[in-house]
Design an enzyme around this catalytic site. Structure first.
Site, PDB file in Angstrom:
ATOM      1  N   LYS A 116       0.809  -1.224   0.000  1.00 14.71           N
ATOM      2  CA  LYS A 116       0.000   0.000   0.000  1.00 14.71           C
ATOM      3  C   LYS A 116       0.841   1.273   0.000  1.00 14.71           C
ATOM      4  O   LYS A 116       0.419   2.298  -0.511  1.00 14.71           O
ATOM      5  CB  LYS A 116      -0.955  -0.011   1.185  1.00 14.71           C
ATOM      6  CG  LYS A 116      -2.025  -1.078   1.067  1.00 14.71           C
ATOM      7  CD  LYS A 116      -3.038  -0.873   2.148  1.00 14.71           C
ATOM      8  CE  LYS A 116      -4.077  -1.970   2.121  1.00 14.71           C
ATOM      9  NZ  LYS A 116      -5.106  -1.730   3.117  1.00 14.71           N
ATOM     10  N   GLU A 200      -1.969   7.286   8.249  1.00 17.52           N
ATOM     11  CA  GLU A 200      -2.863   8.152   7.481  1.00 17.52           C
ATOM     12  C   GLU A 200      -3.653   9.015   8.447  1.00 17.52           C
ATOM     13  O   GLU A 200      -3.886   8.620   9.590  1.00 17.52           O
ATOM     14  CB  GLU A 200      -3.889   7.299   6.709  1.00 17.52           C
ATOM     15  CG  GLU A 200      -3.461   6.872   5.334  1.00 17.52           C
ATOM     16  CD  GLU A 200      -4.529   6.013   4.650  1.00 17.52           C
ATOM     17  OE1 GLU A 200      -5.644   5.870   5.192  1.00 17.52           O
ATOM     18  OE2 GLU A 200      -4.244   5.498   3.582  1.00 17.52           O
ATOM     19  N   HIS A 235     -14.767  -2.743   9.388  1.00 18.00           N
ATOM     20  CA  HIS A 235     -14.142  -2.312   8.133  1.00 18.00           C
ATOM     21  C   HIS A 235     -14.382  -3.295   6.992  1.00 18.00           C
ATOM     22  O   HIS A 235     -13.632  -3.313   6.021  1.00 18.00           O
ATOM     23  CB  HIS A 235     -12.638  -2.064   8.307  1.00 18.00           C
ATOM     24  CG  HIS A 235     -12.315  -1.092   9.392  1.00 18.00           C
ATOM     25  ND1 HIS A 235     -12.805   0.190   9.411  1.00 18.00           N
ATOM     26  CD2 HIS A 235     -11.567  -1.221  10.511  1.00 18.00           C
ATOM     27  CE1 HIS A 235     -12.378   0.813  10.487  1.00 18.00           C
ATOM     28  NE2 HIS A 235     -11.626  -0.028  11.190  1.00 18.00           N
ATOM     29  N   ARG A 291      -8.137  -7.076  -8.799  1.00 18.04           N
ATOM     30  CA  ARG A 291      -8.879  -8.322  -9.027  1.00 18.04           C
ATOM     31  C   ARG A 291     -10.343  -7.984  -9.226  1.00 18.04           C
ATOM     32  O   ARG A 291     -10.742  -6.829  -9.090  1.00 18.04           O
ATOM     33  CB  ARG A 291      -8.752  -9.214  -7.799  1.00 18.04           C
ATOM     34  CG  ARG A 291      -9.188  -8.453  -6.545  1.00 18.04           C
ATOM     35  CD  ARG A 291      -9.257  -9.313  -5.321  1.00 18.04           C
ATOM     36  NE  ARG A 291      -9.238  -8.547  -4.099  1.00 18.04           N
ATOM     37  CZ  ARG A 291     -10.271  -7.964  -3.526  1.00 18.04           C
ATOM     38  NH1 ARG A 291     -11.456  -8.013  -4.092  1.00 18.04           N
ATOM     39  NH2 ARG A 291     -10.151  -7.294  -2.397  1.00 18.04           N
TER      40      ARG A 291
END
Ligand code: ADP
Length: 494
Positions: A116, A200, A235, A291
């Site tokens: 990421k 973040e 999440h 994907r």
């Protein structure tokens, strides 16, 4: 053109891919674990091979066994579905070396997008707005603490190799940072084999909105509009829809073009999704899922594009069958993930035997499943039973159809989250389209509503209620009960 595809996956997505194969005249091979001998996808495939014991690492995650089965049985391509090996660059690389076509991006792109931190860097280069945060891996609590302060609390620490919402830690205050960093690093190491984490800004009450992308081998890349997936627990998504109530045609055109351009820049091949958080009218890049996604059917329902067929066309070297200008969003589609889990018990999994199974149908309803009456859902894998998708000319019609379809569903023998979906579909804020990722947590009334719904269901079961509008529901429950008895009689007394 590809002639034979091995599907390195199980359950509904394996059947979804095989359906596309059948429509295209392509042969399919299923690989399965010992726990899945009786699964529908094994029966649906043209050929099926057992590749190992139930634990996924000994079967569905074994690159060696998947490649060996493909080679021995003449598959010229492998479709990885979602989850398991879908975004594993090692499988893509092994395919590249063996001359088998991997249906998805190249191993190089999977490597870039799988990490990421790297993906964030690539997106910044490509001009995509990202969530404010670090561009580097954070190892040291001192340096990390300084960066977190700069970003501004609350922050979220995330594993760089992560997925499925695992290991992410929200930090509200400076004093909690060092401990949170340590625990996220520990989870990252044990779960993903990589201690790399990054920080973040934690956005308050964002919406989760993502763009569906398709890129071919000729360098074309387009988007098929957005999906909103803000209804999540831990999440993880539970309800998805397309389009998003928050996105205007202008925003779609602008963000879609940015996402498609980034896909072209990285040389993206196949189907993929660019995920964003949407807060105060702005999009912030989260990650790329390289994907096909669980929720792809809602996009198929509104655009009419068969995403899996496009994947296979692209892998065969053909150009995309649609241009950006031809993509039209028609009406509204919504998906409920029907899981074997108990919404009143913190959504804990409840796998087991489906004593009775009757799926809804009728206008505007699509069911993607892989189960049947008397099938036992194994405890080893994710507890999804089916995906219920409904289409309407507008959001209100999609909601009334999905409510009607939920009402028709009869699943006997195990606890499901159908009552949760029914409660959400009645919620006035959901109906108005006022969604964000904190929805379930905030709407505490949902649990009381679920209890009411379950009480009512029980009364139907016992045929206590005789309201005329319940007649059909009672009839469906009785029919499934009768079928169940028939099946069990058949087994004990053939
Ligand atoms: P994963 O790959 O593990 O699924 P993501 O980065 O895609 O993780 O995030 C999953 C979900 O976590 C998002 O849809 C959102 O609900 C929440 N989330 C992630 N990052 C943030 C953030 N910076 N601020 C607020 N919520 C976030």
């Amino acid at each position: 053109m590809i002639k034979k595809i091995l599907i390195a996956n199980r359950g509904e997505i394996a059947i979804r891919v095989m359906r596309a194969c059948r429509e295209m005249g392509i042969a399919s091979i299923a690989v399965y674990s010992e726990a899945d001998k009786e699964a529908l996808f094994v029966k649906y495939a043209d050929e099926a091979f057992c590749i190992g014991p139930p634990p996924a690492r000994a079967s569905y995650l074994s690159i060696e066994k998947v490649i060996e089965t493909a080679k021995e049985n003449g598959a010229d391509a492998i479709h990885p579905g979602y989850g398991f090996l879908a975004e594993n660059p090692k499988l893509a690389k092994a395919c590249e070396q063996e001359g088998i076509k991997f249906i998805g991006p190249s191993s190089r792109v999977l490597e870039l997008m799988g990490d990421k931190i790297t993906a964030r860097r690539e997106m910044i280069k490509a001009g995509v707005p990202v969530v404010p945060g670090t561009e580097e891996c954070v190892l040291d609590p001192g340096r990390g603490g300084d960066l977190a302060k700069e970003i501004g609390y609350p922050v979220i620490i995330k594993p760089s190799g992560g997925g499925g919402g695992i290991g992410m830690t929200i930090v509200a205050h400076e004093e909690e940072f060092a401990n949170a960093l340590k625990s996220t690093q520990a989870i990252a190491t044990t779960t993903f084999g990589l201690c790399d984490v990054y920080i973040e800004k934690y956005l308050p009450h964002p919406r989760h909105i993502e763009f569906q992308l398709l890129g071919d081998q000729k360098g074309n890349a387009i988007h098929l509009g957005e999906r909103e997936c803000s209804i999540q627990r831990r999440h993880q998504k539970l309800i998805e829809e397309s389009p998003s109530p928050a996105v205007t045609p202008e925003m779609r055109a602008e963000m879609g073009a940015i996402a498609a351009k980034a896909a072209r820049i990285v040389g993206y091949e196949g189907a993929g999704t660019m995920e964003f958080l949407f807060s105060d009218g702005k999009f912030y890049f989260l990650e790329v899922n390289a994907r096909v996604q669980v929720e792809h059917p809602v996009t198929e329902m509104v655009t009419g594009v068969d995403i899996v067929k496009e994947q296979i066309r692209i892998a065969s070297g053909l150009p995309l069958s649609v241009n950006q200008e031809d993509v039209r969003m028609n009406g509204w589609a919504m998906e409920c993930r029907i899981n074997a889990e108990d919404p009143l018990n913190d959504f804990s999994p409840s796998p087991g035997k489906l004593k009775g199974y009757h799926a809804p149908g009728g206008i505007g309803v699509r069911i993607d499943d892989g189960v049947y009456t008397n099938y036992t859902i194994p405890p080893y894998y994710d507890p999804m039973i089916s995906k219920l998708i409904a289409w309407g000319r507008n959001r209100d019609e999609a909601i009334s159809r999905i409510k009607r379809a939920l009402y028709e569903y009869v699943i006997a023998g195990i606890t499901t989250n159908i009552s949760f979906h029914q409660a959400v579909m009645k919620n006035p804020r959901f109906v108005k389209g006022e969604l964000d990722t904190g929805f379930i947590e905030r709407e505490t009334g949902l649990m009381d509503e679920i209890e009411e719904i379950l009480k009512y269901e029980k009364s139907l079961d016992k045929k206590i209620s005789c309201r005329p509008e319940d007649k059909m529901r009672v009839a469906a429950i009785s029919a499934v009960a009768a079928l169940t008895q028939m099946h069990s009689r058949g087994r004990t007394n053939p």
